[in-house]
Write a protein that holds these residues in place. Structure first.
Motif, PDB file in Angstrom:
ATOM      1  N   GLY A  90      61.958  43.733  22.470  1.00 20.84           N
ATOM      2  CA  GLY A  90      60.929  44.272  22.988  1.00 20.84           C
ATOM      3  C   GLY A  90      59.479  43.790  22.889  1.00 20.84           C
ATOM      4  N   MET A  91      59.204  43.355  21.854  1.00 19.34           N
ATOM      5  CA  MET A  91      57.741  42.698  21.453  1.00 19.34           C
ATOM      6  C   MET A  91      57.755  41.609  22.584  1.00 19.34           C
ATOM      7  SD  MET A  91      57.479  42.899  17.309  1.00 19.34           S
ATOM      8  CE  MET A  91      56.164  41.755  17.422  1.00 19.34           C
ATOM      9  N   VAL A  92      58.780  40.935  22.733  1.00 15.41           N
ATOM     10  CA  VAL A  92      58.375  39.635  23.842  1.00 15.41           C
ATOM     11  C   VAL A  92      58.369  39.988  25.072  1.00 15.41           C
ATOM     12  CG1 VAL A  92      59.588  37.645  24.485  1.00 15.41           C
ATOM     13  CG2 VAL A  92      59.640  38.129  22.135  1.00 15.41           C
ATOM     14  N   SER A  93      59.058  41.178  25.451  1.00 14.48           N
ATOM     15  CA  SER A  93      59.024  41.670  26.720  1.00 14.48           C
ATOM     16  C   SER A  93      57.639  42.171  27.113  1.00 14.48           C
ATOM     17  CB  SER A  93      60.150  42.827  27.196  1.00 14.48           C
ATOM     18  OG  SER A  93      59.950  43.343  28.314  1.00 14.48           O
ATOM     19  N   SER A  94      57.060  42.892  26.182  1.00 17.54           N
ATOM     20  CA  SER A  94      55.669  43.515  26.344  1.00 17.54           C
ATOM     21  C   SER A  94      54.667  42.554  26.193  1.00 17.54           C
ATOM     22  CB  SER A  94      55.394  44.474  25.190  1.00 17.54           C
ATOM     23  OG  SER A  94      56.365  45.743  24.999  1.00 17.54           O
ATOM     24  N   GLN A  95      54.658  41.502  25.477  1.00 14.65           N
ATOM     25  CA  GLN A  95      53.757  40.248  25.618  1.00 14.65           C
ATOM     26  C   GLN A  95      53.886  39.964  27.013  1.00 14.65           C
ATOM     27  OE1 GLN A  95      54.998  37.755  22.302  1.00 14.65           O
ATOM     28  NE2 GLN A  95      54.132  38.900  20.720  1.00 14.65           N
ATOM     29  N   ARG A  96      55.176  39.488  27.461  1.00 10.19           N
ATOM     30  CA  ARG A  96      55.056  39.022  28.908  1.00 10.19           C
ATOM     31  C   ARG A  96      54.468  39.863  29.717  1.00 10.19           C
ATOM     32  NH1 ARG A  96      61.591  36.870  28.740  1.00 10.19           N
ATOM     33  NH2 ARG A  96      61.086  34.879  27.211  1.00 10.19           N
ATOM     34  N   GLN A  97      54.581  41.098  29.592  1.00 10.95           N
ATOM     35  CA  GLN A  97      53.851  42.073  30.408  1.00 10.95           C
ATOM     36  C   GLN A  97      52.397  42.003  30.457  1.00 10.95           C
ATOM     37  OE1 GLN A  97      55.298  44.152  32.810  1.00 10.95           O
ATOM     38  NE2 GLN A  97      53.126  44.962  33.635  1.00 10.95           N
ATOM     39  N   VAL A  98      51.889  41.818  29.235  1.00 13.26           N
ATOM     40  CA  VAL A  98      50.591  41.766  29.148  1.00 13.26           C
ATOM     41  C   VAL A  98      49.857  40.340  29.816  1.00 13.26           C
ATOM     42  CG1 VAL A  98      48.581  41.336  27.442  1.00 13.26           C
ATOM     43  CG2 VAL A  98      50.479  43.018  26.890  1.00 13.26           C
ATOM     44  N   GLU A  99      50.625  39.468  29.579  1.00 13.32           N
ATOM     45  CA  GLU A  99      50.242  37.969  30.307  1.00 13.32           C
ATOM     46  C   GLU A  99      50.406  38.188  31.699  1.00 13.32           C
ATOM     47  OE1 GLU A  99      53.154  35.475  28.587  1.00 13.32           O
ATOM     48  OE2 GLU A  99      52.214  35.273  26.705  1.00 13.32           O
ATOM     49  N   LYS A 100      51.378  38.993  32.460  1.00  9.82           N
ATOM     50  CA  LYS A 100      51.499  39.073  33.669  1.00  9.82           C
ATOM     51  C   LYS A 100      50.246  40.060  34.435  1.00  9.82           C
ATOM     52  CE  LYS A 100      54.452  41.330  37.240  1.00  9.82           C
ATOM     53  NZ  LYS A 100      55.664  41.842  37.682  1.00  9.82           N
ATOM     54  N   THR A 101      49.833  40.647  33.676  1.00  4.28           N
ATOM     55  CA  THR A 101      48.727  41.720  33.808  1.00  4.28           C
ATOM     56  C   THR A 101      47.548  40.968  33.816  1.00  4.28           C
ATOM     57  OG1 THR A 101      49.802  43.801  32.857  1.00  4.28           O
ATOM     58  CG2 THR A 101      47.444  43.939  33.171  1.00  4.28           C
ATOM     59  N   LEU A 102      47.404  40.173  32.767  1.00  5.00           N
ATOM     60  CA  LEU A 102      46.325  39.082  32.861  1.00  5.00           C
ATOM     61  C   LEU A 102      46.072  38.115  34.089  1.00  5.00           C
ATOM     62  CD1 LEU A 102      46.026  38.335  28.870  1.00  5.00           C
ATOM     63  CD2 LEU A 102      44.572  39.891  30.400  1.00  5.00           C
ATOM     64  N   ARG A 103      47.317  37.632  34.211  1.00  2.99           N
ATOM     65  CA  ARG A 103      47.195  36.610  35.608  1.00  2.99           C
ATOM     66  C   ARG A 103      46.782  37.674  36.702  1.00  2.99           C
ATOM     67  NH1 ARG A 103      52.057  34.612  33.159  1.00  2.99           N
ATOM     68  NH2 ARG A 103      53.142  35.881  34.428  1.00  2.99           N
ATOM     69  N   LEU A 104      47.256  38.844  37.144  1.00  2.00           N
ATOM     70  CA  LEU A 104      46.879  39.334  38.219  1.00  2.00           C
ATOM     71  C   LEU A 104      45.564  39.865  38.292  1.00  2.00           C
ATOM     72  CD1 LEU A 104      50.086  41.988  38.361  1.00  2.00           C
ATOM     73  CD2 LEU A 104      49.674  39.933  39.938  1.00  2.00           C
ATOM     74  N   ALA A 105      45.162  40.181  37.004  1.00  2.00           N
ATOM     75  CA  ALA A 105      43.561  40.432  36.922  1.00  2.00           C
ATOM     76  C   ALA A 105      42.798  39.250  37.278  1.00  2.00           C
ATOM     77  CB  ALA A 105      43.369  41.050  35.589  1.00  2.00           C
ATOM     78  N   ARG A 106      43.145  38.054  36.761  1.00  2.00           N
ATOM     79  CA  ARG A 106      42.367  36.936  37.055  1.00  2.00           C
ATOM     80  C   ARG A 106      42.333  36.492  38.563  1.00  2.00           C
ATOM     81  NH1 ARG A 106      44.456  32.016  33.556  1.00  2.00           N
ATOM     82  NH2 ARG A 106      42.902  30.960  34.742  1.00  2.00           N
ATOM     83  N   ILE A 107      43.615  36.725  39.399  1.00  2.00           N
ATOM     84  CA  ILE A 107      43.463  36.641  40.743  1.00  2.00           C
ATOM     85  C   ILE A 107      42.510  37.549  41.470  1.00  2.00           C
ATOM     86  CG2 ILE A 107      44.867  36.588  42.872  1.00  2.00           C
ATOM     87  CD1 ILE A 107      47.397  35.469  40.948  1.00  2.00           C
ATOM     88  N   GLY A 108      42.746  38.938  40.992  1.00  2.00           N
ATOM     89  CA  GLY A 108      42.014  39.909  41.581  1.00  2.00           C
ATOM     90  C   GLY A 108      40.577  39.652  41.223  1.00  2.00           C
ATOM     91  N   ILE A 109      40.208  39.266  40.151  1.00  2.00           N
ATOM     92  CA  ILE A 109      38.545  39.197  39.720  1.00  2.00           C
ATOM     93  C   ILE A 109      38.109  37.923  40.582  1.00  2.00           C
ATOM     94  CG2 ILE A 109      37.048  38.439  38.346  1.00  2.00           C
ATOM     95  CD1 ILE A 109      38.586  39.942  36.172  1.00  2.00           C
ATOM     96  N   GLY A 110      38.889  36.749  40.872  1.00  2.00           N
ATOM     97  CA  GLY A 110      38.532  35.732  41.605  1.00  2.00           C
ATOM     98  C   GLY A 110      38.366  36.207  43.059  1.00  2.00           C
ATOM     99  N   LEU A 111      39.077  36.970  43.688  1.00  2.00           N
ATOM    100  CA  LEU A 111      39.160  37.360  45.004  1.00  2.00           C
ATOM    101  C   LEU A 111      37.830  38.589  45.103  1.00  2.00           C
ATOM    102  CD1 LEU A 111      42.707  38.391  45.958  1.00  2.00           C
ATOM    103  CD2 LEU A 111      41.375  36.392  46.639  1.00  2.00           C
ATOM    104  N   VAL A 112      37.607  39.233  44.138  1.00  2.00           N
ATOM    105  CA  VAL A 112      36.399  39.975  44.173  1.00  2.00           C
ATOM    106  C   VAL A 112      35.183  39.283  44.165  1.00  2.00           C
ATOM    107  CG1 VAL A 112      35.340  41.760  43.030  1.00  2.00           C
ATOM    108  CG2 VAL A 112      37.432  41.988  43.251  1.00  2.00           C
ATOM    109  N   THR A 113      35.482  38.364  43.395  1.00  2.00           N
ATOM    110  CA  THR A 113      33.944  37.393  43.080  1.00  2.00           C
ATOM    111  C   THR A 113      33.500  36.716  44.449  1.00  2.00           C
ATOM    112  OG1 THR A 113      34.695  36.946  40.744  1.00  2.00           O
ATOM    113  CG2 THR A 113      33.140  35.474  41.718  1.00  2.00           C
TER     114      THR A 113
END
Length: 439
Positions: A155-178
């Protein structure tokens, strides 16, 4: 502006979504970590209990029972905590149930061995100790605890992957917004260049208006200051003229009336008692009128200032004020070299201050000092009266406005320090260079 607003909204949405998803994943990681720690703690307590019981069985030393009893008490508490972490009916809850039964069996086995050892039944506890029952229970406990730990770790590994996925999406979104923000910034620069040019033109016009207004304000202020000074000079001239008129005209009339009374008194010899009494009363009245005339003339235009100088005039003023009011006046007056307008300014300042002390201060003593320095003269009047709040006083109260204008018109500095119950100190500093210039 529209692009900037849209970019801001998108950025806020991305950040909010990422924050919620990351917060939930971190909460799950924390829950899994706590669960894993709880299982590890339970396993450690079982091992501690087994170690303590075996130590007691082998040595018979009661000190081994202390960690054993503490571990047994913690085991029950750990099992209760683990039951709250799993939903009823889940696979983990079933595994926990098996773990609980095995732990209870292991605890019963250890409890029986300890009791038999305490009772001295050597064969029984040795038989239990040498069987494989305890080892089987511990193997089962380790297996079931390992399953729970493995589930929590997954469960911890799955949640960590979820955090990493969220961070990747945030990077892409912030790049587009920038990129959108840079485009909006470029458009803003084009517009702001035009606005800056128009603003500079408007600022130049406003600066010209402000300069003109400041010039007019300075001219009007200088004009008002000159007018106030002129009115003050006119006032002093009128007071001087009135003093001369009172001295010449009224003084002559009172003196003539007094001489006529004296001649009448000499003609009536001996006069009747009632006539003599009336003549005496008339003479005293004329003397009082002459004294009043002199006091009024001194208030209007002090002759002592012109005839005796500033120091003597201030001493006379202080002595007469003390005699009239009953307030003790201590004076420390140094000789100063000032022209006539500046001497009159100092005299009026002290005169007005003493008048205010007599009317309002309720003081017992007043200190008047005049000190001469190389480039200025300092005048100070201090009383021990009830004082007042200098911050709340109105500009015209107690003649302060008049005193301030007199001093400032002579190029000096005027200050008032006072407080309720602390008396009042009035200070004026007149520069000699400024004071020596003609008004």
């Amino acid at each position: 502006m529209v692009l900037a607003v849209l970019a801001a909204l998108v950025l806020i949405g991305i950040n909010e979504t990422g924050y919620v998803a990351s917060s939930e994943a971190l909460e799950r990681i924390d829950e899994y970590t706590q669960t894993r720690n709880a299982v590890n703690h339970l396993l450690q307590q079982v091992l501690d209990a087994e170690t303590g019981s075996r130590g007691y069985l082998l040595t018979g030393d009661p000190r081994y029972l202390e960690p054993y009893n503490a571990a047994v008490a913690e085991i029950s508490h750990d099992l209760d905590n683990l039951r709250m972490k799993y939903d009823p009916g889940s696979a983990d809850a079933a595994t926990l149930a098996l773990l609980t039964r095995n732990v209870q069996r292991k605890a019963a086995e250890m409890d029986m061995s300890v009791r038999m050892r305490k009772q001295g039944n050597e064969d029984a506890w040795k038989f239990v100790l040498l069987t494989d029952v305890g080892r089987e229970h511990m193997d089962a406990i380790r297996e079931q605890a390992g399953k729970l730990i493995q589930t929590a770790t997954a469960g911890m590994v799955s949640s960590q992957r979820q955090v990493e996925k969220t961070l990747r999406l945030a990077r892409i979104g912030i790049g587009l917004v920038t990129a959108a923000a840079l485009l909006a910034f470029y458009l803003y620069l084009r517009q702001s260049t035009k606005l800056k040019l128009a603003g500079e033109q408007q600022q130049a016009a406003l600066q010209a208006e402000r300069d003109l207004l400041e010039t007019q304000v300075r001219e009007r202020t200088a004009s008002l200051a000159q007018l106030a000074t002129h009115l003050q000079q006119v006032r002093e001239e009128e007071r001087g003229h009135l003093a001369r008129e009172l001295h010449d005209e009224l003084g002559a009339l009172l003196t003539a009336a007094k001489l006529d009374v004296a001649r009448l008194k000499s003609k009536l010899s001996p006069p009747a008692p009632e006539v003599s009494q009336r003549l005496q009363h008339l003479t005293e009245t004329l003397n009082s009128g002459i004294a009043l005339k002199r006091r009024i003339i001194e208030d209007l235009r002090p002759s002592s200032l012109a005839n005796l100088g500033l120091t003597a005039a201030l001493e006379i003023l202080a002595r007469e004020f003390s005699e009239r009011s009953g307030i003790e006046v201590a004076s420390s007056l140094e000789p100063v070299e000032l022209d006539e307008p500046s001497q009159l300014t100092v005299y009026r300042l002290v005169q007005e201050s003493l008048t205010n002390v007599g009317k309002y201060a309720e003081a017992r003593q007043v200190d008047v000092s005049v000190r001469s320095y190389s480039n200025h003269v300092e005048v100070e009047i201090q009383d021990d009266g009830k004082g007042f709040d200098a911050r709340e006083v109105r500009p015209t109260t107690h003649g302060i406005a008049g005193m301030r204008h007199r001093v400032e018109a002579a190029g000096g500095r005027f200050t008032v320090n006072s407080g309720p119950g602390r008396g009042t100190r009035i200070t004026a500093v007149l520069p000699k260079a400024a004071a020596a210039q003609p008004a």
